[in-house]
Design a protein around this motif. Structure first.
Motif, PDB file in Angstrom:
ATOM      1  N   ARG A 253       0.810  -1.221   0.000  1.00 51.23           N
ATOM      2  CA  ARG A 253       0.000   0.000   0.000  1.00 51.23           C
ATOM      3  C   ARG A 253       0.843   1.271   0.000  1.00 51.23           C
ATOM      4  NH1 ARG A 253       0.133  -2.785   4.438  1.00 51.23           N
ATOM      5  NH2 ARG A 253       0.275  -1.966   6.549  1.00 51.23           N
ATOM      6  N   ASP A 254       1.940   1.277   0.722  1.00 56.52           N
ATOM      7  CA  ASP A 254       2.747   2.498   0.785  1.00 56.52           C
ATOM      8  C   ASP A 254       3.331   2.844  -0.583  1.00 56.52           C
ATOM      9  OD1 ASP A 254       2.203   2.726   3.474  1.00 56.52           O
ATOM     10  OD2 ASP A 254       4.105   1.842   4.120  1.00 56.52           O
ATOM     11  N   ALA A 255       3.855   1.831  -1.283  1.00 58.05           N
ATOM     12  CA  ALA A 255       4.433   2.072  -2.613  1.00 58.05           C
ATOM     13  C   ALA A 255       3.351   2.470  -3.610  1.00 58.05           C
ATOM     14  CB  ALA A 255       5.167   0.826  -3.098  1.00 58.05           C
ATOM     15  N   ILE A 256       2.199   1.804  -3.547  1.00 61.85           N
ATOM     16  CA  ILE A 256       1.099   2.111  -4.466  1.00 61.85           C
ATOM     17  C   ILE A 256       0.618   3.540  -4.256  1.00 61.85           C
ATOM     18  CG2 ILE A 256      -1.322   1.610  -4.985  1.00 61.85           C
ATOM     19  CD1 ILE A 256      -0.664  -1.360  -4.509  1.00 61.85           C
ATOM     20  N   GLN A 257       0.384   3.916  -3.013  1.00 60.89           N
ATOM     21  CA  GLN A 257      -0.132   5.248  -2.728  1.00 60.89           C
ATOM     22  C   GLN A 257       0.896   6.337  -3.035  1.00 60.89           C
ATOM     23  OE1 GLN A 257      -3.274   4.592  -2.913  1.00 60.89           O
ATOM     24  NE2 GLN A 257      -3.824   5.945  -1.212  1.00 60.89           N
ATOM     25  N   ALA A 258       2.154   6.056  -2.787  1.00 62.42           N
ATOM     26  CA  ALA A 258       3.189   7.048  -3.082  1.00 62.42           C
ATOM     27  C   ALA A 258       3.262   7.324  -4.582  1.00 62.42           C
ATOM     28  CB  ALA A 258       4.545   6.560  -2.570  1.00 62.42           C
ATOM     29  N   ARG A 260       0.805   6.842  -6.844  1.00 63.08           N
ATOM     30  CA  ARG A 260      -0.419   7.507  -7.262  1.00 63.08           C
ATOM     31  C   ARG A 260      -0.379   8.989  -6.865  1.00 63.08           C
ATOM     32  NH1 ARG A 260      -4.543   3.557  -8.673  1.00 63.08           N
ATOM     33  NH2 ARG A 260      -5.991   5.311  -8.753  1.00 63.08           N
ATOM     34  N   ARG A 261       0.128   9.269  -5.683  1.00 61.21           N
ATOM     35  CA  ARG A 261       0.233  10.668  -5.251  1.00 61.21           C
ATOM     36  C   ARG A 261       1.177  11.447  -6.172  1.00 61.21           C
ATOM     37  NH1 ARG A 261       1.559  13.093   0.801  1.00 61.21           N
ATOM     38  NH2 ARG A 261       1.758  15.266   0.117  1.00 61.21           N
ATOM     39  N   ALA A 262       2.298  10.831  -6.535  1.00 60.16           N
ATOM     40  CA  ALA A 262       3.263  11.508  -7.408  1.00 60.16           C
ATOM     41  C   ALA A 262       2.637  11.832  -8.762  1.00 60.16           C
ATOM     42  CB  ALA A 262       4.504  10.648  -7.579  1.00 60.16           C
ATOM     43  N   ILE A 263       1.869  10.900  -9.304  1.00 61.09           N
ATOM     44  CA  ILE A 263       1.214  11.130 -10.595  1.00 61.09           C
ATOM     45  C   ILE A 263       0.179  12.237 -10.470  1.00 61.09           C
ATOM     46  CG2 ILE A 263      -0.303  10.097 -12.343  1.00 61.09           C
ATOM     47  CD1 ILE A 263       1.062   7.380 -11.597  1.00 61.09           C
ATOM     48  N   TRP A 264      -0.659  12.168  -9.444  1.00 60.38           N
ATOM     49  CA  TRP A 264      -1.699  13.183  -9.226  1.00 60.38           C
ATOM     50  C   TRP A 264      -1.073  14.572  -9.114  1.00 60.38           C
ATOM     51  CZ3 TRP A 264      -3.627  17.119  -6.432  1.00 60.38           C
ATOM     52  CH2 TRP A 264      -4.997  17.375  -6.486  1.00 60.38           C
ATOM     53  N   GLU A 265      -0.012  14.672  -8.346  1.00 58.66           N
ATOM     54  CA  GLU A 265       0.616  15.976  -8.143  1.00 58.66           C
ATOM     55  C   GLU A 265       1.298  16.478  -9.414  1.00 58.66           C
ATOM     56  OE1 GLU A 265       3.036  15.400  -4.663  1.00 58.66           O
ATOM     57  OE2 GLU A 265       1.333  15.745  -3.307  1.00 58.66           O
ATOM     58  N   ARG A 266       1.842  15.567 -10.235  1.00 60.93           N
ATOM     59  CA  ARG A 266       2.405  15.984 -11.520  1.00 60.93           C
ATOM     60  C   ARG A 266       1.322  16.593 -12.405  1.00 60.93           C
ATOM     61  NH1 ARG A 266       6.724  13.128 -13.780  1.00 60.93           N
ATOM     62  NH2 ARG A 266       6.198  14.157 -15.768  1.00 60.93           N
ATOM     63  N   TYR A 267       0.162  15.946 -12.455  1.00 61.99           N
ATOM     64  CA  TYR A 267      -0.952  16.487 -13.228  1.00 61.99           C
ATOM     65  C   TYR A 267      -1.347  17.867 -12.710  1.00 61.99           C
ATOM     66  CZ  TYR A 267      -2.157  11.999 -15.550  1.00 61.99           C
ATOM     67  OH  TYR A 267      -2.169  10.868 -16.312  1.00 61.99           O
ATOM     68  N   PHE A 268      -1.559  17.948 -11.404  1.00 60.61           N
ATOM     69  CA  PHE A 268      -2.070  19.198 -10.832  1.00 60.61           C
ATOM     70  C   PHE A 268      -1.090  20.351 -11.062  1.00 60.61           C
ATOM     71  CE2 PHE A 268      -3.285  22.242  -7.560  1.00 60.61           C
ATOM     72  CZ  PHE A 268      -4.668  22.205  -7.646  1.00 60.61           C
ATOM     73  N   LEU A 352     -17.260  16.285 -17.051  1.00 60.97           N
ATOM     74  CA  LEU A 352     -16.098  15.701 -16.386  1.00 60.97           C
ATOM     75  C   LEU A 352     -15.405  14.675 -17.277  1.00 60.97           C
ATOM     76  CD1 LEU A 352     -15.778  14.731 -12.698  1.00 60.97           C
ATOM     77  CD2 LEU A 352     -15.198  12.999 -14.403  1.00 60.97           C
ATOM     78  N   VAL A 353     -14.078  14.698 -17.263  1.00 61.63           N
ATOM     79  CA  VAL A 353     -13.278  13.723 -17.992  1.00 61.63           C
ATOM     80  C   VAL A 353     -12.112  13.301 -17.100  1.00 61.63           C
ATOM     81  CG1 VAL A 353     -11.887  15.501 -19.144  1.00 61.63           C
ATOM     82  CG2 VAL A 353     -12.047  13.227 -20.151  1.00 61.63           C
ATOM     83  N   ARG A 354     -11.791  12.008 -17.122  1.00 66.25           N
ATOM     84  CA  ARG A 354     -10.749  11.465 -16.245  1.00 66.25           C
ATOM     85  C   ARG A 354      -9.488  11.144 -17.043  1.00 66.25           C
ATOM     86  NH1 ARG A 354     -13.577   6.371 -13.960  1.00 66.25           N
ATOM     87  NH2 ARG A 354     -14.530   6.406 -16.030  1.00 66.25           N
ATOM     88  N   LEU A 355      -8.356  11.269 -16.363  1.00 69.35           N
ATOM     89  CA  LEU A 355      -7.063  10.971 -16.973  1.00 69.35           C
ATOM     90  C   LEU A 355      -6.483   9.681 -16.382  1.00 69.35           C
ATOM     91  CD1 LEU A 355      -5.428  14.524 -17.019  1.00 69.35           C
ATOM     92  CD2 LEU A 355      -6.734  13.391 -18.834  1.00 69.35           C
ATOM     93  N   PRO A 356      -5.613   9.006 -17.112  1.00 67.83           N
ATOM     94  CA  PRO A 356      -5.005   7.774 -16.586  1.00 67.83           C
ATOM     95  C   PRO A 356      -4.310   8.021 -15.249  1.00 67.83           C
ATOM     96  CG  PRO A 356      -4.546   7.986 -18.928  1.00 67.83           C
ATOM     97  CD  PRO A 356      -5.175   9.283 -18.499  1.00 67.83           C
ATOM     98  N   LEU A 357      -4.571   7.157 -14.283  1.00 67.68           N
ATOM     99  CA  LEU A 357      -3.939   7.256 -12.965  1.00 67.68           C
ATOM    100  C   LEU A 357      -3.887   5.866 -12.353  1.00 67.68           C
ATOM    101  CD1 LEU A 357      -2.758   8.724 -10.553  1.00 67.68           C
ATOM    102  CD2 LEU A 357      -5.055   9.419  -9.876  1.00 67.68           C
ATOM    103  N   PHE A 358      -2.718   5.249 -12.386  1.00 62.20           N
ATOM    104  CA  PHE A 358      -2.512   3.924 -11.795  1.00 62.20           C
ATOM    105  C   PHE A 358      -1.025   3.771 -11.489  1.00 62.20           C
ATOM    106  CE2 PHE A 358      -2.779   3.722 -16.409  1.00 62.20           C
ATOM    107  CZ  PHE A 358      -1.637   3.033 -16.795  1.00 62.20           C
ATOM    108  N   HIS A 359      -0.709   2.922 -10.518  1.00 62.85           N
ATOM    109  CA  HIS A 359       0.666   2.894 -10.010  1.00 62.85           C
ATOM    110  C   HIS A 359       1.671   2.403 -11.043  1.00 62.85           C
ATOM    111  CE1 HIS A 359      -0.198  -1.427  -9.151  1.00 62.85           C
ATOM    112  NE2 HIS A 359       1.094  -1.554  -9.347  1.00 62.85           N
ATOM    113  N   ASP A 360       1.220   1.693 -12.056  1.00 65.79           N
ATOM    114  CA  ASP A 360       2.113   1.162 -13.081  1.00 65.79           C
ATOM    115  C   ASP A 360       2.277   2.121 -14.263  1.00 65.79           C
ATOM    116  OD1 ASP A 360       3.729  -1.070 -14.010  1.00 65.79           O
ATOM    117  OD2 ASP A 360       2.201  -1.385 -15.534  1.00 65.79           O
ATOM    118  N   LEU A 361       1.721   3.330 -14.173  1.00 64.27           N
ATOM    119  CA  LEU A 361       1.873   4.312 -15.246  1.00 64.27           C
ATOM    120  C   LEU A 361       3.345   4.729 -15.337  1.00 64.27           C
ATOM    121  CD1 LEU A 361       0.212   6.074 -17.289  1.00 64.27           C
ATOM    122  CD2 LEU A 361       0.207   7.851 -15.529  1.00 64.27           C
TER     123      LEU A 361
END
Length: 380
Positions: A253-258, A260-268, A352-361
């Motif tokens: 969970r820690d690696a997955i969430q880290a 996902r957070r990095a991807i989300w913050e890159r987008y934002f 609303l439109v969603r962008l790819p967001l998954f830990h293997d991106l």
């Protein structure tokens, strides 16, 4: 050569999923409630502080269990946000409840707590909140409304495992909560879910409902000398294979969430710098810690969104829309919904439109998504 499509999601092994599934296959128990089910359940209980976590075959089935646990009479009413997946309402309607549709807030897209009391009638027995994209609803006010009117509050937390509201984990606030481990979620077992129980008085009956209406769980604990049919229920237990895969995901969970957070913050960060008139980015209130489940853009119109989705597909990026309003659906209208009943929901659903967001991106894929979005708006 055409570039491969960047998918919206791509489930991948990250930890010991394969080893655990192999161990489950070699064990003497493939049916539910074996060692892997117990370990996954105990992990969820420790992490979130809930009294009990019962793994289920899906979040939909966990919601059905809520409907069976809380129903008092045919025609009981449940207040649900119109902007949600059909299961939030359907699981209750399937068991004799009448869904009543509430509009959502324009900022978080969560149920609008200021509109709930207007929907309460003498038949209202439950309020279902959905923490959209893993951002908490305004739970203090909603719980206050529930307590004032003697109405149970249930959290549909399909998006929000490890999100928090004022320091408390989502799923630990209502009397019951549900989780999803569908393949699109942060943590997956392909298909799967969980019922989280915060009201101890509901636990024994929840076990019975989950075990086909029998007191089988009490039998295996040695509390009765045989088990029998004592209540309504169904087969809601996942197999040990699902639980084994899920345990591997949860342990990572820690690696997955880290990631996902990095991807989300890159987008934002990237999109906050763009000049995009009429375009909205996600809103995260200061008192909420999100689960980094979704990243979405809010377009100015349905026409603009349609053009954007096609542009992204032309650039080999999958960018889907999300929920259709329940109040305007055929079944929603059957239960008393109507066009115009939930204006915010009807508006955001079109935009609303969603962008790819998954830990293997991968980094190259993330760069392609950001570049395509930037190119679209630079054209405008």
């Amino acid at each position: 050569m055409e570039q491969p499509l960047v998918p919206f999601t791509r489930p991948r092994i990250i930890g010991q999923e394969a080893e655990y599934v192999a161990a489950a296959m070699c064990s003497e128990q493939l049916c539910g409630d074996g060692a892997f089910t117990r370990k996954a359940s105990e992990l969820l209980e420790r992490d979130t502080g809930v009294s009990k976590a019962l793994l289920t075959t899906s979040c939909t089935h966990a919601l059905e269990m809520c409907a069976l646990l809380l129903r008092e009479a045919p025609g009981d009413e449940v207040i649900v946000p119109s902007f949600t997946f059909v299961s939030t309402a359907n699981a209750f309607a399937l068991h004799g409840w009448r869904p009543v549709f509430a509009d959502v807030r324009e900022d978080t897209l969560n149920i609008d707590e200021t509109r709930i009391e207007k929907l309460i009638t003498p038949r209202t027995r439950a309020i279902i909140v959905v923490h959209y994209s893993g951002v908490a609803c305004e739970m203090d006010r909603i719980l206050e409304i529930g307590q004032k009117h003697g109405i149970r509050v249930v959290e549909d937390n399909a998006h929000g495992l490890y999100g928090k509201y004022k320091g408390r984990y989502l799923g630990s606030l209502g009397c019951l909560a549900t989780l999803s481990f569908h393949h699109t979620k942060n943590f997956s077992s392909g298909e799967g879910g969980a019922l989280l129980i915060n009201d101890g008085e509901l636990l024994e009956r929840a076990e019975i409902i989950r075990e086909k209406g029998t007191n089988r769980s009490r039998f295996f604990r040695g509390q009765v000398d045989k088990y029998t049919w004592v209540d309504l229920g169904s087969s809601y237990l996942p197999s040990e294979l699902n639980a084994a895969y899920l345990l591997g995901q949860l342990e990572a969970r820690d690696a997955i969430q880290a990631r996902r957070r990095a991807i989300w913050e890159r987008y934002f960060t990237a999109f906050s710098k763009l000049k995009m008139p009429g375009i909205g980015l996600p809103t995260i209130p200061a008192h909420c810690e999100q689960a980094y489940h979704l990243f979405y853009l809010m377009m100015p119109s349905l026409k603009e969104r349609t053009e954007f989705i096609q542009f992204m597909l032309d650039h080999r990026v999958s960018a889907p829309f999300h929920y259709v309003p329940l109040n305007t659906s055929p079944m929603g209208i059957h239960f008393g919904g109507s066009v115009g009943q939930c204006p915010v929901t009807e508006s955001v659903s079109d935009r609303l439109v969603r962008l790819p967001l998954f830990h293997d991106l991968r980094e190259d894929e993330l760069g392609r998504v950001i570049q395509a979005v930037e190119e679209y708006f630079q054209r405008k």
